[in-house]
Design a protein around this motif. Structure first.
Motif, PDB file in Angstrom:
ATOM      1  N   SER A  57     -25.067  26.491  64.166  1.00 28.12           N
ATOM      2  CA  SER A  57     -24.957  27.382  65.028  1.00 28.12           C
ATOM      3  C   SER A  57     -26.018  27.072  66.273  1.00 28.12           C
ATOM      4  O   SER A  57     -26.893  26.117  65.816  1.00 28.12           O
ATOM      5  N   THR A  59     -28.526  29.023  66.835  1.00 29.35           N
ATOM      6  CA  THR A  59     -30.073  29.422  66.413  1.00 29.35           C
ATOM      7  C   THR A  59     -30.353  28.355  65.552  1.00 29.35           C
ATOM      8  O   THR A  59     -31.535  27.904  65.496  1.00 29.35           O
ATOM      9  N   LEU A  62     -31.739  25.366  67.557  1.00 31.06           N
ATOM     10  CA  LEU A  62     -32.942  25.542  68.151  1.00 31.06           C
ATOM     11  C   LEU A  62     -34.104  25.414  67.165  1.00 31.06           C
ATOM     12  O   LEU A  62     -35.227  24.871  67.173  1.00 31.06           O
ATOM     13  N   THR A  83     -33.221  37.078  77.212  1.00 28.26           N
ATOM     14  CA  THR A  83     -32.396  36.063  76.550  1.00 28.26           C
ATOM     15  C   THR A  83     -31.951  36.949  75.225  1.00 28.26           C
ATOM     16  O   THR A  83     -32.305  38.085  74.857  1.00 28.26           O
ATOM     17  N   PHE A  84     -31.073  36.354  74.685  1.00 25.39           N
ATOM     18  CA  PHE A  84     -30.712  36.515  73.161  1.00 25.39           C
ATOM     19  C   PHE A  84     -31.619  36.400  72.375  1.00 25.39           C
ATOM     20  O   PHE A  84     -32.642  35.406  72.559  1.00 25.39           O
ATOM     21  N   ALA A  86     -32.176  35.151  69.428  1.00 23.79           N
ATOM     22  CA  ALA A  86     -32.453  33.759  68.844  1.00 23.79           C
ATOM     23  C   ALA A  86     -33.371  32.883  69.042  1.00 23.79           C
ATOM     24  O   ALA A  86     -34.073  32.212  68.619  1.00 23.79           O
ATOM     25  N   VAL A 136     -34.343  29.120  78.926  1.00 24.28           N
ATOM     26  CA  VAL A 136     -33.132  29.391  78.814  1.00 24.28           C
ATOM     27  C   VAL A 136     -32.064  29.344  79.946  1.00 24.28           C
ATOM     28  O   VAL A 136     -32.602  29.796  81.211  1.00 24.28           O
ATOM     29  N   ASP A 162     -32.628  25.550  75.862  1.00 24.13           N
ATOM     30  CA  ASP A 162     -31.640  26.837  75.157  1.00 24.13           C
ATOM     31  C   ASP A 162     -30.569  26.548  76.233  1.00 24.13           C
ATOM     32  O   ASP A 162     -30.332  27.395  77.225  1.00 24.13           O
ATOM     33  N   CYS A 164     -27.528  27.252  75.134  1.00 25.21           N
ATOM     34  CA  CYS A 164     -26.326  28.188  74.390  1.00 25.21           C
ATOM     35  C   CYS A 164     -25.199  28.587  75.239  1.00 25.21           C
ATOM     36  O   CYS A 164     -24.172  29.049  74.489  1.00 25.21           O
ATOM     37  N   GLN A 165     -25.806  29.070  76.443  1.00 27.94           N
ATOM     38  CA  GLN A 165     -24.653  29.654  77.250  1.00 27.94           C
ATOM     39  C   GLN A 165     -24.377  28.657  78.308  1.00 27.94           C
ATOM     40  O   GLN A 165     -23.368  28.841  79.398  1.00 27.94           O
ATOM     41  N   SER A 186     -24.743  26.353  71.434  1.00 28.03           N
ATOM     42  CA  SER A 186     -23.927  27.119  70.555  1.00 28.03           C
ATOM     43  C   SER A 186     -22.600  26.973  70.686  1.00 28.03           C
ATOM     44  O   SER A 186     -22.069  26.927  71.932  1.00 28.03           O
ATOM     45  N   PHE A 188     -20.421  29.432  69.253  1.00 33.84           N
ATOM     46  CA  PHE A 188     -20.153  30.917  68.901  1.00 33.84           C
ATOM     47  C   PHE A 188     -18.866  31.113  69.624  1.00 33.84           C
ATOM     48  O   PHE A 188     -18.576  30.595  70.717  1.00 33.84           O
ATOM     49  N   LYS A 191     -18.885  31.678  73.465  1.00 30.38           N
ATOM     50  CA  LYS A 191     -19.697  30.966  74.522  1.00 30.38           C
ATOM     51  C   LYS A 191     -18.618  30.161  75.196  1.00 30.38           C
ATOM     52  O   LYS A 191     -17.414  29.906  74.753  1.00 30.38           O
TER      53      LYS A 191
HETATM   54  C1  LIG Z   1     -25.723  32.528  71.564  1.00 27.29           C
HETATM   55  C2  LIG Z   1     -27.100  32.237  72.036  1.00 27.29           C
HETATM   56  C3  LIG Z   1     -28.072  31.661  70.857  1.00 27.29           C
HETATM   57  C4  LIG Z   1     -27.739  31.650  69.424  1.00 27.29           C
HETATM   58  O1  LIG Z   1     -26.540  30.860  69.288  1.00 27.29           O
HETATM   59  P1  LIG Z   1     -25.902  31.273  67.964  1.00 27.29           P
HETATM   60  O2  LIG Z   1     -24.639  30.112  67.772  1.00 27.29           O
HETATM   61  O3  LIG Z   1     -24.940  32.563  67.993  1.00 27.29           O
HETATM   62  O4  LIG Z   1     -26.627  31.377  66.629  1.00 27.29           O
HETATM   63  C5  LIG Z   1     -29.327  31.274  71.295  1.00 27.29           C
HETATM   64  N1  LIG Z   1     -29.734  31.475  72.521  1.00 27.29           N
HETATM   65  C6  LIG Z   1     -28.628  32.015  73.702  1.00 27.29           C
HETATM   66  C7  LIG Z   1     -29.557  32.257  74.890  1.00 27.29           C
HETATM   67  C8  LIG Z   1     -27.597  32.332  73.302  1.00 27.29           C
HETATM   68  O5  LIG Z   1     -26.689  33.221  74.094  1.00 27.29           O
END
Ligand SMILES: *Cc1c(COP(=O)(O)O)cnc(C)c1O
Length: 371
Positions: A57, A59, A62, A83-84, A86, A136, A162, A164-165, A186, A188, A191
């Motif tokens: 993931s 998360t 990170l 931010t999210f 995580a 982020v 980060d 992830c987005q 990420s 997910f 995303k």
């Molecule tokens: C989605 C997200 C995460 C975590 O990713 P997961 O795959 O859901 O664990 C971490 N940081 C940010 C900014 C995110 O948008």
């Protein structure tokens, strides 16, 4: 209408995805099968990062980097509260202290000037060691990595992006994945590059770090799984997810272009009356979200909902206000931008399969309310 439309994407890619899943079912290597390593090569080629370590993931991506850097009790890690969860959760998870730094009101990303002030404050306090910063790339827009890098160099901080987005985003000619000492992303489902379950990856040019991450993701393995040289996690990406992601990566650039086209249409229609996203020169957003500011957000959202138009709020409360972070300055006077923006932001549908008629309906819905 859907906020993120994974069904339409599936229909467009169905034969490839079914065939890829079928291949995994046939070879049966569900954990660390060949598609995992093929995906890592594809992602390295796509981003230009030297190493890609896929994992379970965003998360965990990170978390594994913080573990590899041996960040823990007594360490301060700087990040944004907008931010999210995580992003800050992993800092607390390793026993370190998240130090929240306010954001730039136009980009929603960590404000480099505020970052340096926070580093000075921690150093003067003499209780915590300033160790790392996690910028982020909110909503898909890369943070200001040159400015952050200068501060990080000066104060000996490592930079964990980060992303992830922001997978697919760009900053001054460089792709997300190459902008920090390490980058986490990420997969997910919602995303920009999403799997059919959880998934993530770390990108880095650092050979030593990549080796540590490959060990940590499989229980701290040494020569093999039964040689346990450090504490790790169960951090692997499933082979099935890797196979699915390879199909989606093949059309990812087209999808990014579609997101950009949709963003341009929103900009043209809405920028006179709303604060629309600000993309500085030299940046490319991956458009994970298209986020505007609305004075009366609840009224706008209710009005859209009654017309069958979905919207979302990222994020309704900055992290320093969350009960999970009781020691992180609940009433921090230094975070006014995050606090005020959390009350006005609203995100509109921007997935690559949004049709033109649907987008016009959204725009009309918004403008109609404003009049
Ligand atoms: C989605 C997200 C995460 C975590 O990713 P997961 O795959 O859901 O664990 C971490 N940081 C940010 C900014 C995110 O948008």
């Amino acid at each position: 209408m859907k906020f993120v439309d994974l069904n339409t994407q599936f229909k467009a890619l169905e034969p490839e995805i079914r065939a890829a899943i079928e291949r995994v079912l046939t070879h049966g290597q569900f954990v660390m099968g060949p598609e995992v390593f093929e995906l890592e090569e594809d992602l390295a080629g796509y981003t230009g990062a030297k190493h890609v370590v896929s994992c379970s993931s965003g998360t965990d991506a990170l978390l594994m980097v913080l573990m590899a850097w041996e960040i823990g009790p007594g360490d301060a890690v700087f990040t944004t509260p907008f931010t999210f969860v995580a992003t800050a959760e992993v800092i607390a998870r390793v026993g370190a202290i998240p130090v929240f730094v306010d954001i730039d009101p136009r980009t929603y990303n960590i404000d480099p000037a505020r970052l340096e002030e926070a580093v000075f404050t921690v150093k003067r306090g003499n209780k915590l060691r300033a160790k790392a910063v996690i910028p982020v790339d909110l909503f898909g827009l890369p943070a200001d990595y040159d400015a952050i890098g200068r501060i990080a160099n000066k104060h000996d901080l490592t930079v964990l992006a980060d992303g992830c987005q922001s997978f697919g985003g760009k900053y001054r000619g460089k792709k997300v994945g190459t902008l920090g000492d390490a980058t986490a992303t990420s997969f997910f489902p919602a995303k920009p590059l999403g799997a059919y379950g959880d998934g993530g990856a770390v990108f880095t040019d650092d050979d030593h770090l990549a080796g540590l991450l490959r060990s940590i993701r499989i229980h701290g393995m040494g020569e093999n799984q039964y040689d346990n040289v450090r504490i790790g996690i169960t951090g692997r990406l499933d082979t099935l997810q890797a196979a699915i992601l390879r199909c989606k990566l093949a059309v990812f650039d087209q999808e990014l272009e579609a997101r950009q086209r949709i963003a341009n249409v929103y900009d043209t229609a809405l920028s006179d009356r709303f604060t629309t996203p600000h993309i500085p020169d030299g940046y490319r957003s991956a458009w994970a979200q298209y986020t505007i500011q609305a004075e009366d957000r609840e009224l706008l959202r209710q009005h859209l909902a009654s017309a069958g138009i979905p919207s979302a709020v990222y994020y309704p409360a900055p992290l320093h206000k969350q009960p999970a972070f009781p020691d992180c300055n609940q009433d921090n006077p230094l975070l006014p931008v995050s606090e005020s923006l959390s009350e006005s932001v609203v995100s509109l549908p921007i997935h690559p399969y949004l049709t033109q008629p649907d987008q016009l309906e959204i725009i009309e819905g918004i403008l109609h309310l404003k009049k």
